[in-house]
Design a protein around this motif. Sequence first.
Motif, PDB file in Angstrom:
ATOM      1  N   LYS A 147      50.101  44.268  40.269  1.00 43.70           N
ATOM      2  CA  LYS A 147      50.578  45.640  40.483  1.00 43.70           C
ATOM      3  C   LYS A 147      51.969  45.812  39.887  1.00 43.70           C
ATOM      4  N   ASP A 148      52.241  47.033  39.465  1.00 45.67           N
ATOM      5  CA  ASP A 148      53.560  47.365  38.947  1.00 45.67           C
ATOM      6  C   ASP A 148      54.570  47.321  40.081  1.00 45.67           C
ATOM      7  N   VAL A 181      42.276  48.708  40.609  1.00 46.90           N
ATOM      8  CA  VAL A 181      43.161  47.906  41.452  1.00 46.90           C
ATOM      9  C   VAL A 181      42.954  48.345  42.895  1.00 46.90           C
ATOM     10  N   PRO A 182      42.685  47.404  43.800  1.00 50.85           N
ATOM     11  CA  PRO A 182      42.477  47.813  45.191  1.00 50.85           C
ATOM     12  C   PRO A 182      43.768  48.355  45.798  1.00 50.85           C
ATOM     13  N   SER A 183      43.637  49.387  46.610  1.00 50.34           N
ATOM     14  CA  SER A 183      44.813  49.968  47.254  1.00 50.34           C
ATOM     15  C   SER A 183      45.285  49.094  48.416  1.00 50.34           C
ATOM     16  N   GLY A 184      44.451  48.175  48.833  1.00 50.69           N
ATOM     17  CA  GLY A 184      44.823  47.277  49.926  1.00 50.69           C
ATOM     18  C   GLY A 184      43.665  46.357  50.255  1.00 50.69           C
ATOM     19  N   LYS A 185      43.895  45.524  51.257  1.00 52.14           N
ATOM     20  CA  LYS A 185      42.893  44.526  51.641  1.00 52.14           C
ATOM     21  C   LYS A 185      41.595  45.175  52.117  1.00 52.14           C
ATOM     22  N   GLU A 186      41.703  46.299  52.808  1.00 48.24           N
ATOM     23  CA  GLU A 186      40.512  46.976  53.326  1.00 48.24           C
ATOM     24  C   GLU A 186      39.594  47.420  52.181  1.00 48.24           C
ATOM     25  N   LEU A 230      39.561  46.177  49.133  1.00 48.45           N
ATOM     26  CA  LEU A 230      39.097  44.945  48.497  1.00 48.45           C
ATOM     27  C   LEU A 230      37.890  44.383  49.253  1.00 48.45           C
ATOM     28  N   GLU A 231      37.966  44.365  50.570  1.00 49.59           N
ATOM     29  CA  GLU A 231      36.860  43.872  51.392  1.00 49.59           C
ATOM     30  C   GLU A 231      35.626  44.756  51.253  1.00 49.59           C
ATOM     31  N   GLU A 232      35.841  46.052  51.103  1.00 47.54           N
ATOM     32  CA  GLU A 232      34.721  46.977  50.899  1.00 47.54           C
ATOM     33  C   GLU A 232      33.991  46.634  49.597  1.00 47.54           C
ATOM     34  N   TRP A 233      34.743  46.325  48.554  1.00 45.31           N
ATOM     35  CA  TRP A 233      34.137  45.945  47.278  1.00 45.31           C
ATOM     36  C   TRP A 233      33.381  44.634  47.422  1.00 45.31           C
ATOM     37  N   MET A 234      33.944  43.699  48.155  1.00 42.57           N
ATOM     38  CA  MET A 234      33.317  42.392  48.343  1.00 42.57           C
ATOM     39  C   MET A 234      32.031  42.502  49.165  1.00 42.57           C
ATOM     40  N   ALA A 235      31.948  43.502  50.020  1.00 43.34           N
ATOM     41  CA  ALA A 235      30.787  43.669  50.895  1.00 43.34           C
ATOM     42  C   ALA A 235      29.566  44.239  50.161  1.00 43.34           C
ATOM     43  N   ALA A 236      29.778  44.792  48.988  1.00 39.87           N
ATOM     44  CA  ALA A 236      28.659  45.360  48.229  1.00 39.87           C
ATOM     45  C   ALA A 236      27.661  44.250  47.885  1.00 39.87           C
ATOM     46  N   GLU A 237      26.383  44.527  48.082  1.00 40.85           N
ATOM     47  CA  GLU A 237      25.325  43.542  47.839  1.00 40.85           C
ATOM     48  C   GLU A 237      25.230  43.142  46.368  1.00 40.85           C
ATOM     49  N   ASN A 238      25.383  44.120  45.496  1.00 42.50           N
ATOM     50  CA  ASN A 238      25.321  43.861  44.058  1.00 42.50           C
ATOM     51  C   ASN A 238      26.133  44.934  43.334  1.00 42.50           C
ATOM     52  N   PHE A 239      26.223  44.808  42.030  1.00 42.89           N
ATOM     53  CA  PHE A 239      27.082  45.718  41.270  1.00 42.89           C
ATOM     54  C   PHE A 239      26.678  47.178  41.437  1.00 42.89           C
ATOM     55  N   SER A 240      25.387  47.442  41.618  1.00 44.82           N
ATOM     56  CA  SER A 240      24.938  48.830  41.719  1.00 44.82           C
ATOM     57  C   SER A 240      25.307  49.465  43.062  1.00 44.82           C
ATOM     58  N   ARG A 241      25.795  48.666  44.005  1.00 39.94           N
ATOM     59  CA  ARG A 241      26.193  49.177  45.321  1.00 39.94           C
ATOM     60  C   ARG A 241      27.711  49.355  45.456  1.00 39.94           C
ATOM     61  N   LEU A 242      28.449  49.080  44.391  1.00 41.94           N
ATOM     62  CA  LEU A 242      29.904  49.251  44.453  1.00 41.94           C
ATOM     63  C   LEU A 242      30.250  50.719  44.693  1.00 41.94           C
ATOM     64  N   LEU A 280      37.299  38.375  43.555  1.00 41.93           N
ATOM     65  CA  LEU A 280      37.812  39.194  44.649  1.00 41.93           C
ATOM     66  C   LEU A 280      38.192  38.329  45.857  1.00 41.93           C
ATOM     67  N   GLU A 281      37.403  37.311  46.126  1.00 43.08           N
ATOM     68  CA  GLU A 281      37.712  36.416  47.238  1.00 43.08           C
ATOM     69  C   GLU A 281      39.041  35.698  47.016  1.00 43.08           C
ATOM     70  N   GLU A 282      39.292  35.313  45.783  1.00 45.38           N
ATOM     71  CA  GLU A 282      40.568  34.680  45.455  1.00 45.38           C
ATOM     72  C   GLU A 282      41.714  35.673  45.650  1.00 45.38           C
ATOM     73  N   GLU A 283      41.501  36.910  45.259  1.00 47.34           N
ATOM     74  CA  GLU A 283      42.525  37.937  45.428  1.00 47.34           C
ATOM     75  C   GLU A 283      42.766  38.214  46.919  1.00 47.34           C
ATOM     76  N   ALA A 284      41.696  38.189  47.718  1.00 47.86           N
ATOM     77  CA  ALA A 284      41.834  38.427  49.165  1.00 47.86           C
ATOM     78  C   ALA A 284      42.686  37.320  49.813  1.00 47.86           C
ATOM     79  N   LYS A 285      42.506  36.083  49.360  1.00 47.80           N
ATOM     80  CA  LYS A 285      43.303  34.967  49.891  1.00 47.80           C
ATOM     81  C   LYS A 285      44.785  35.180  49.601  1.00 47.80           C
ATOM     82  N   LYS A 286      45.099  35.740  48.456  1.00 43.59           N
ATOM     83  CA  LYS A 286      46.486  35.996  48.084  1.00 43.59           C
ATOM     84  C   LYS A 286      47.108  37.100  48.935  1.00 43.59           C
ATOM     85  N   MET A 287      46.282  37.980  49.474  1.00 48.74           N
ATOM     86  CA  MET A 287      46.763  39.114  50.263  1.00 48.74           C
ATOM     87  C   MET A 287      47.045  38.727  51.709  1.00 48.74           C
ATOM     88  N   LYS A 288      46.602  37.553  52.161  1.00 47.07           N
ATOM     89  CA  LYS A 288      46.766  37.159  53.564  1.00 47.07           C
ATOM     90  C   LYS A 288      48.195  36.939  53.943  1.00 47.07           C
TER      91      LYS A 288
END
Length: 161
Positions: free
Chosen positions: A10-11, A21-26, A28-40, A153-161
């Motif tokens: 982020k800038d 770019v995810p606006s926050g962890k929430e 990011l988690e929503e994107w990770m919860a998608a079953e496949n690319f067509s559910r993003l 995304l999981e790696e990015e989520a770990k960085k946000m903790k």
Amino acid sequence: MSVLKNLFKKDKVQQPQKRGVPSGKEELEEWMAAENFSRLPAPRGQEAFFKFLRGGSYDERVDINDVPVTAYGMDNAARGYQFWLKTEGVNLKSLFETYIVEEDTKLDEATEPYGELEKKKEKAGEVDDYVKVLKAKIKVPLDDKYKLFKDFLEEEAKKMK
């Protein structure tokens, strides 16, 4: 992968609605919860996946559908995803029927004889069928890319903790 390391960087002045770019962890988690690319979720989850497919390249001023197919980072996967999004929910035969053939809903400019229109409508149906087949072929490699995206995304989520 060095290009991908900067994917979510982020800038200094954080822009919560920055594309891809995810606006926050929430989110990011929503994107990770998608079953496949067509559910993003549209548009932001789709933009993030598109940005990932393009190795982190995404022009903030251009929608996914408006990115030229020859632009930097537009490999087969990125073009396939763009095609997928552009054709999602489009049915040429149905559009043809509604706007060109049906008397009470057709456009005033649609003045060809009915027999000629029927031939063209059938060809539109053939195009629809081909698009379905092509999308089925595109789905498998995009699902594979989506698995890599989820790992990222999981790696990015770990960085946000």
